[in-house]
Motif scaffolding. Sequence first.
Motif, mmCIF file in Angstrom:
data_model
loop_
_atom_site.group_PDB
_atom_site.id
_atom_site.type_symbol
_atom_site.label_atom_id
_atom_site.label_comp_id
_atom_site.label_asym_id
_atom_site.label_seq_id
_atom_site.Cartn_x
_atom_site.Cartn_y
_atom_site.Cartn_z
ATOM 1 N N ALA A 1 76.673 5.347 55.053
ATOM 2 C CA ALA A 1 77.373 5.514 53.779
ATOM 3 C C ALA A 1 77.865 6.950 53.623
ATOM 4 C CB ALA A 1 76.452 5.139 52.620
ATOM 5 N N LEU A 2 77.022 7.918 53.993
ATOM 6 C CA LEU A 2 77.402 9.326 53.900
ATOM 7 C C LEU A 2 78.542 9.635 54.873
ATOM 8 C CD1 LEU A 2 73.884 11.021 53.656
ATOM 9 C CD2 LEU A 2 75.570 10.779 51.828
ATOM 10 N N ARG A 3 78.485 9.023 56.045
ATOM 11 C CA ARG A 3 79.525 9.218 57.047
ATOM 12 C C ARG A 3 80.868 8.685 56.546
ATOM 13 N NH1 ARG A 3 79.158 9.640 62.684
ATOM 14 N NH2 ARG A 3 80.890 8.779 63.892
ATOM 15 N N ALA A 4 80.852 7.498 55.936
ATOM 16 C CA ALA A 4 82.082 6.910 55.406
ATOM 17 C C ALA A 4 82.656 7.787 54.303
ATOM 18 C CB ALA A 4 81.798 5.504 54.883
ATOM 19 N N LYS A 5 81.793 8.306 53.436
ATOM 20 C CA LYS A 5 82.267 9.164 52.347
ATOM 21 C C LYS A 5 82.834 10.468 52.897
ATOM 22 C CE LYS A 5 80.380 8.831 48.412
ATOM 23 N NZ LYS A 5 81.556 8.486 47.566
ATOM 24 N N ALA A 6 82.178 11.019 53.933
ATOM 25 C CA ALA A 6 82.682 12.244 54.556
ATOM 26 C C ALA A 6 84.067 12.011 55.147
ATOM 27 C CB ALA A 6 81.714 12.717 55.640
ATOM 28 N N PHE A 7 84.265 10.862 55.790
ATOM 29 C CA PHE A 7 85.570 10.539 56.355
ATOM 30 C C PHE A 7 86.633 10.490 55.256
ATOM 31 C CE2 PHE A 7 84.170 8.090 60.442
ATOM 32 C CZ PHE A 7 83.680 9.283 60.957
ATOM 33 N N ALA B 1 91.102 21.459 59.012
ATOM 34 C CA ALA B 1 90.699 20.138 58.529
ATOM 35 C C ALA B 1 90.503 19.174 59.699
ATOM 36 C CB ALA B 1 91.747 19.585 57.559
ATOM 37 N N VAL B 2 91.394 19.251 60.671
ATOM 38 C CA VAL B 2 91.273 18.388 61.845
ATOM 39 C C VAL B 2 90.045 18.779 62.671
ATOM 40 C CG1 VAL B 2 92.349 17.768 64.047
ATOM 41 C CG2 VAL B 2 93.728 17.849 61.961
ATOM 42 N N THR B 3 89.766 20.074 62.767
ATOM 43 C CA THR B 3 88.563 20.535 63.471
ATOM 44 C C THR B 3 87.314 19.950 62.840
ATOM 45 O OG1 THR B 3 89.557 22.619 64.207
ATOM 46 C CG2 THR B 3 87.161 22.567 64.037
ATOM 47 N N ASN B 4 87.250 19.974 61.508
ATOM 48 C CA ASN B 4 86.087 19.431 60.807
ATOM 49 C C ASN B 4 86.010 17.909 60.960
ATOM 50 O OD1 ASN B 4 85.047 21.870 59.864
ATOM 51 N ND2 ASN B 4 86.438 21.901 58.126
ATOM 52 N N ALA B 5 87.154 17.264 61.040
ATOM 53 C CA ALA B 5 87.164 15.815 61.246
ATOM 54 C C ALA B 5 86.589 15.471 62.619
ATOM 55 C CB ALA B 5 88.587 15.281 61.117
ATOM 56 N N ARG B 6 86.992 16.213 63.614
ATOM 57 C CA ARG B 6 86.480 15.969 64.969
ATOM 58 C C ARG B 6 84.981 16.254 65.041
ATOM 59 N NH1 ARG B 6 91.434 19.173 67.925
ATOM 60 N NH2 ARG B 6 92.954 17.457 67.965
ATOM 61 N N ALA B 7 84.529 17.256 64.293
ATOM 62 C CA ALA B 7 83.119 17.627 64.332
ATOM 63 C C ALA B 7 82.209 16.506 63.843
ATOM 64 C CB ALA B 7 82.884 18.886 63.499
ATOM 65 N N VAL B 8 82.723 15.647 62.948
ATOM 66 C CA VAL B 8 81.919 14.517 62.455
ATOM 67 C C VAL B 8 82.349 13.209 63.118
ATOM 68 C CG1 VAL B 8 81.399 15.612 60.248
ATOM 69 C CG2 VAL B 8 83.452 14.183 60.449
ATOM 70 N N SER B 9 83.044 13.346 64.263
ATOM 71 C CA SER B 9 83.462 12.192 65.078
ATOM 72 C C SER B 9 84.369 11.223 64.333
ATOM 73 C CB SER B 9 82.225 11.443 65.600
ATOM 74 O OG SER B 9 81.398 12.298 66.370
ATOM 75 N N MET B 10 85.262 11.766 63.510
ATOM 76 C CA MET B 10 86.236 10.927 62.828
ATOM 77 C C MET B 10 87.221 10.407 63.866
ATOM 78 S SD MET B 10 88.441 12.008 59.478
ATOM 79 C CE MET B 10 89.604 10.928 58.675
ATOM 80 N N PRO B 11 87.494 9.098 63.890
ATOM 81 C CA PRO B 11 88.379 8.515 64.901
ATOM 82 C C PRO B 11 89.770 9.163 64.899
ATOM 83 C CG PRO B 11 87.187 6.794 63.746
ATOM 84 C CD PRO B 11 86.927 8.069 62.997
ATOM 85 N N LYS B 12 90.330 9.310 66.086
ATOM 86 C CA LYS B 12 91.635 9.947 66.235
ATOM 87 C C LYS B 12 92.715 9.223 65.449
ATOM 88 C CE LYS B 12 94.979 11.425 69.726
ATOM 89 N NZ LYS B 12 95.296 11.463 71.192
ATOM 90 N N ASP B 13 92.663 7.878 65.449
ATOM 91 C CA ASP B 13 93.710 7.136 64.735
ATOM 92 C C ASP B 13 93.632 7.355 63.233
ATOM 93 O OD1 ASP B 13 91.330 5.693 64.489
ATOM 94 O OD2 ASP B 13 92.364 3.768 64.369
ATOM 95 N N ARG B 14 92.416 7.583 62.721
ATOM 96 C CA ARG B 14 92.290 7.840 61.284
ATOM 97 C C ARG B 14 92.806 9.234 60.938
ATOM 98 N NH1 ARG B 14 87.373 6.286 57.126
ATOM 99 N NH2 ARG B 14 88.457 7.039 55.273
ATOM 100 N N ILE B 15 92.578 10.192 61.834
ATOM 101 C CA ILE B 15 93.115 11.537 61.626
ATOM 102 C C ILE B 15 94.642 11.475 61.590
ATOM 103 C CG2 ILE B 15 93.373 13.838 62.635
ATOM 104 C CD1 ILE B 15 90.561 13.502 63.821
ATOM 105 N N GLU B 16 95.218 10.785 62.563
ATOM 106 C CA GLU B 16 96.672 10.684 62.629
ATOM 107 C C GLU B 16 97.235 9.935 61.427
ATOM 108 O OE1 GLU B 16 97.174 8.792 66.395
ATOM 109 O OE2 GLU B 16 97.009 10.678 67.529
ATOM 110 N N ARG B 17 96.511 8.913 60.955
ATOM 111 C CA ARG B 17 96.961 8.165 59.786
ATOM 112 C C ARG B 17 96.951 9.049 58.537
ATOM 113 N NH1 ARG B 17 93.881 4.205 60.488
ATOM 114 N NH2 ARG B 17 92.283 4.446 58.873
ATOM 115 N N ALA B 18 95.919 9.895 58.419
ATOM 116 C CA ALA B 18 95.833 10.796 57.266
ATOM 117 C C ALA B 18 96.981 11.795 57.265
ATOM 118 C CB ALA B 18 94.490 11.532 57.282
#
Length: 244
Positions: A19-25, A52-69
């Motif tokens: 749940a915390l991971r989803a909220k962080a994303f 922002a992208v660096t922090n996204a990668r640090a929490v293993s946010m999927p690449k496609d979600r980063i690109e979508r954002a």
Amino acid sequence: MAGHSKYKNTMHRKGRQDALRAKAFTKIAREITTAAKLGVPDPAMNPRLRLAVTNARAVSMPKDRIERAISQASAAGGEDYKMVRYEGYAPGGIGLIIETLTDNLNRTGGNIRSYLSKAGGNLGTTNSVISGFDRVGEIFYPASVASEDDMMEAALDAGADDVESDADGHTITCTFETLSEVSTALAERFGDAEAANVVWRPHARIEVTGDAATSLRKLIDILEDDDDVQNVFGNYEMEEDEGE
């Protein structure tokens, strides 16, 4: 927790972590979209977006979600988020700085005022709290990345002001204006940092223990759980397990 199996405890913790991971994303995605809207949608040319992208990668946010954002920044009819900083006080004179990204000022301001009031605190006026803080850049690397001496040398060469190293890792401090430059230089040598952010660092901290710590932790959890709240900073000193 008597009466509960180890398996159930593990599943409960995993559920909370998910749940915390989803909220962080969700919060990082909002920051990525906002950064892309305020500048160009290219991390190489937009320092805020790059962080922002660096922090996204640090929490293993999927690449496609980063690109979508990033792509949502130019989407027709997309939501416009405004950066708003609130300053307030928790019981005991603890100063809090609450950074938000919101598309509804009335909702966000009302919620934060309510959270503070119910906890026995209050919303402060502009600049009532930040006078006791410095705004700095902060970068964190795990201890395994480099020795204390190697990190200190690399950080100072990159333009950082200081490095604090312990068993957990290396915390590099720089001016907030040079955060992107220092972060990029360190990434070339050590890879992406685990986190790279502009933070509010207090001049002095107030020690909080016992029931007061439990109440303060509950308030901070409530604030951080709000979708509009990106960061919460305070001038308190509290043990990690206080209030758990």
